[in-house]
Design a protein around this motif. Structure first.
Motif: not given
Length: 361
Positions: A138-155
């Motif tokens: 899912a180019p949009f929802s998959g990309f946004v979801g994965d980016a936010i997921h990895l960002l929040a986990m990294s913080v």
């Protein structure tokens, strides 16, 4: 090769956490955190590690195509035509920029350096999300979801890892917990929401996915996240109260235990993310681990449901008892090995409670 990919992705997540945690902690006034042993070498190693570890999955694709196209042509094709290759190109460019900043800027304590570092680290996370499995489905929802997921986990994990392993003392630890506890809670909410978004993209049903290796990995990740929340609650509330009553108490070893759980979550995520999600088609072979715990043949086109059995409830109660023992072990400052063993038993009991309550109809 798959083992190498799993190791590389685990270390990639760790590099993101260390970098994001280092830059964000650098932006916090010294009165609201312990003193940190900053390390230019650590920043350089983690920055250089990101394009290196991110390249391993790219190399896997190149090696897969090489027997048909040749090494040179397959390399050029993957790096210029495949999303994973083009994303890695941007990863390399951004990492070089961050590496130059780490090498050339002398004032690593400055707000400008840490702000720039945090932004570049976020952009590096974006390039990884661009080439993720979810983004390809899912180019949009998959990309946004994965980016936010990895960002929040990294913080969340990054701040904890830096505080756990780079704190020079325990001064201002209560002040640190005052702001970090709500930050961690917010990150957990974001991780949960983005995780649900990714699950909606990658799998057709959460419980149904447990019959697949991918679903088993996802379940173990969530069980360890539950354990991480338990540790976070201990470190966020009990430790703060303990520090108020006992000035000589050191919270660092408990924070380090929490970081061990984080590393295990990274490793589990790296392992199951290399597998094909069940939504991409029917599984030819169910998970061997699921078959071992379920103990029966899986009927064709069977629906998977969760119905609590007597054994499942008993194991759930045992898990709750382990949680109580774990809390007691924290309060009594038991040896770390005992705490880790209790943590493992807790996760195992929760897993078996769920597996013994699975029904196929």
């Amino acid at each position: 090769m798959q083992t190498l990919v799993i190791i590389s992705q685990t270390l990639l997540y760790l590099c993101f956490s260390v970098l994001m945690g280092s830059f964000l902690i650098g932006l916090v006034p010294s009165t609201y955190r312990p003193a940190i042993n900053s390390s230019r070498r650590l920043l350089i190693i983690c920055t250089a590690g990101i394009p290196l570890f991110a390249f391993i999955p790219v190399l896997e694709v190149i090696l897969y195509l090489a027997p048909r196209l040749g090494a040179a042509e397959s390399s050029l094709s993957v790096l210029t035509s495949f999303t994973i290759g083009k994303a890695w190109g941007w990863t390399l460019v951004l990492a070089i920029g961050l590496l130059l900043a780490a090498l050339l800027v002398k004032e690593h304590e400055s707000a400008l350096f840490n702000t720039t570092g945090a932004i570049l680290t976020f952009l590096l996370i974006v390039t990884i999300a661009w080439s993720s499995h979810a983004s390809s489905i899912a180019p949009f929802s998959g990309f946004v979801g994965d980016a936010i997921h990895l960002l929040a986990m990294s913080v969340w994990t990054g701040i904890l890892v830096i505080i756990s392993w780079r704190a020079a003392n325990t001064a201002n630890w209560r002040s640190f917990l005052t702001w970090f506890t709500p930050v961690a809670a917010l990150c957990f909410i974001v991780v949960t929401v983005s995780g649900l978004l990714l699950m909606n993209v990658l799998i057709d049903g959460y419980v149904a996915s447990w019959t697949s290796p991918y679903g088993q990995g996802l379940l173990f990740k969530h069980l360890f996240v539950i354990l991480l929340l338990f540790y976070a609650g201990i470190n966020g509330f009990w430790v703060k109260r303990k520090l108020k009553n006992d000035q000589g108490f050191s919270p660092i070893r408990w924070a380090r235990l929490e970081s061990v759980v984080i590393f295990m979550i990274f490793a589990i995520t790296a392992a199951f993310s290399q597998l094909s999600p069940p939504s991409e088609g029917e599984m030819d072979d169910p998970s061997k681990l699921f078959m071992l715990t379920y103990g029966k043949e899986i009927p064709l086109n069977a629906a998977v449901q969760l119905e609590w059995s007597g054994m499942g409830i008993l194991l759930l109660l045992l898990a709750i008892a382990c949680g109580a023992l774990l809390a007691t072990a924290f309060s009594k400052q038991a040896p770390r090995l005992m705490v880790l063993l209790l943590s493992g038993v807790l996760v195992l009991c929760l897993y078996l409670a769920l597996m013994t309550s699975v029904v196929l109809v």
